[in-house]
Design a protein around this motif. Structure first.
Motif, PDB file in Angstrom:
ATOM      1  N   ASP A  22       0.852  -1.185   0.000  1.00 38.21           N
ATOM      2  CA  ASP A  22       0.000   0.000   0.000  1.00 38.21           C
ATOM      3  C   ASP A  22       0.889   1.237   0.000  1.00 38.21           C
ATOM      4  O   ASP A  22       0.949   1.989   0.974  1.00 38.21           O
ATOM      5  CB  ASP A  22      -0.934  -0.004   1.211  1.00 38.21           C
ATOM      6  N   ALA A  23       1.600   1.413  -1.106  1.00 38.49           N
ATOM      7  CA  ALA A  23       2.524   2.543  -1.267  1.00 38.49           C
ATOM      8  C   ALA A  23       2.809   2.703  -2.757  1.00 38.49           C
ATOM      9  O   ALA A  23       2.780   1.726  -3.506  1.00 38.49           O
ATOM     10  CB  ALA A  23       3.825   2.275  -0.514  1.00 38.49           C
ATOM     11  N   ASP A 116      -1.939   4.194  -5.328  1.00 45.33           N
ATOM     12  CA  ASP A 116      -0.885   4.028  -4.328  1.00 45.33           C
ATOM     13  C   ASP A 116      -0.673   2.563  -3.928  1.00 45.33           C
ATOM     14  O   ASP A 116      -0.432   2.249  -2.763  1.00 45.33           O
ATOM     15  CB  ASP A 116      -1.146   4.870  -3.085  1.00 45.33           C
ATOM     16  N   LYS A 117      -0.745   1.686  -4.913  1.00 44.51           N
ATOM     17  CA  LYS A 117      -0.455   0.269  -4.682  1.00 44.51           C
ATOM     18  C   LYS A 117       0.635  -0.175  -5.655  1.00 44.51           C
ATOM     19  O   LYS A 117       0.656   0.228  -6.810  1.00 44.51           O
ATOM     20  CB  LYS A 117      -1.691  -0.594  -4.872  1.00 44.51           C
ATOM     21  N   GLU A 149       6.400  -2.549   6.358  1.00 44.32           N
ATOM     22  CA  GLU A 149       6.202  -1.637   7.495  1.00 44.32           C
ATOM     23  C   GLU A 149       6.743  -0.253   7.198  1.00 44.32           C
ATOM     24  O   GLU A 149       6.113   0.759   7.492  1.00 44.32           O
ATOM     25  CB  GLU A 149       6.887  -2.208   8.736  1.00 44.32           C
ATOM     26  N   GLU A 152       4.726   1.495   4.022  1.00 39.64           N
ATOM     27  CA  GLU A 152       3.314   1.737   4.308  1.00 39.64           C
ATOM     28  C   GLU A 152       3.140   2.778   5.405  1.00 39.64           C
ATOM     29  O   GLU A 152       2.226   3.583   5.355  1.00 39.64           O
ATOM     30  CB  GLU A 152       2.600   0.423   4.610  1.00 39.64           C
ATOM     31  N   SER A 153       4.065   2.814   6.367  1.00 42.13           N
ATOM     32  CA  SER A 153       3.978   3.885   7.376  1.00 42.13           C
ATOM     33  C   SER A 153       4.377   5.226   6.771  1.00 42.13           C
ATOM     34  O   SER A 153       3.811   6.261   7.115  1.00 42.13           O
ATOM     35  CB  SER A 153       4.838   3.564   8.597  1.00 42.13           C
ATOM     36  N   ASN A 155       3.746   6.111   3.793  1.00 41.58           N
ATOM     37  CA  ASN A 155       2.676   6.502   2.879  1.00 41.58           C
ATOM     38  C   ASN A 155       1.368   6.809   3.626  1.00 41.58           C
ATOM     39  O   ASN A 155       0.419   7.288   3.026  1.00 41.58           O
ATOM     40  CB  ASN A 155       2.433   5.400   1.837  1.00 41.58           C
ATOM     41  N   ALA A 156       1.323   6.542   4.926  1.00 46.63           N
ATOM     42  CA  ALA A 156       0.076   6.731   5.693  1.00 46.63           C
ATOM     43  C   ALA A 156      -0.292   8.187   5.805  1.00 46.63           C
ATOM     44  O   ALA A 156       0.473   9.080   5.755  1.00 46.63           O
ATOM     45  CB  ALA A 156       0.226   6.120   7.070  1.00 46.63           C
TER      46      ALA A 156
END
Length: 156
Positions: A22-23, A116-117, A149, A152-153, A155-156
């Motif tokens: 998810d980035a 964003d995947k 980790e 995805e963090s 990109n949060a």
């Protein structure tokens, strides 16, 4: 990271891992090529990596040190192909655990899935035994968990 995560040993001689992050693709690719980001995730859980050199260009070299309480080894290799932000191909050196394994090749592709995947596919070949393959499969999966980790963090 989506639950679409698969590991397939398509043949005795290779590891193939596919993950969905998810980035965005540029962020995932940058995590592989920027020494500062690489040091934050590279290696299995419980290991640290010191990046001594990472010349991420075709023909460039890398040199890093991985450590854990019972492990301390330098790794050196060459980038055979760097096509930002789509593909990395690099040599992987023999290891202390498997000194009989000659240089192998790692190919990592980064597919932009939109929204964003990113789909990352890692192929590491060629191994002579199931044990060699499985050891590398476990190490790569653990490292990719750490990469997930990180990106995805971010990109949060």
């Amino acid at each position: 990271m989506d639950t679409e995560s698969s590991t397939a040993a398509e043949a005795i001689g290779q590891v193939v891992i596919t993950r969905i992050f998810d980035a965005p693709r540029a962020l995932v690719f940058n995590a592989w090529t920027d020494p500062e980001h690489l040091a934050k995730w590279f290696g299995p859980k419980g290991f640290t990596a010191t990046i001594l050199e990472n010349d991420a260009r075709t023909g460039g070299a890398y040199h890093f040190r991985m450590r854990s309480p019972n492990f301390d080894q330098d790794w050196r290799g060459t980038y055979r192909e760097v096509l930002a932000p789509e593909r990395l191909v690099f040599t992987w050196p023999r290891t202390a655990r498997h000194p009989e394994v000659t240089n192998t090749i790692v190919t990592v592709t980064f597919d932009d899935l939109g929204g964003d995947k990113t789909r990352l596919t890692l192929r590491h070949a060629t191994f002579d035994t199931i044990q060699q393959r499985d050891d590398h499969n476990g190490g790569w999966n653990s490292a990719l968990d750490r990469l997930a980790e990180l990106v995805e963090s971010a990109n949060a």
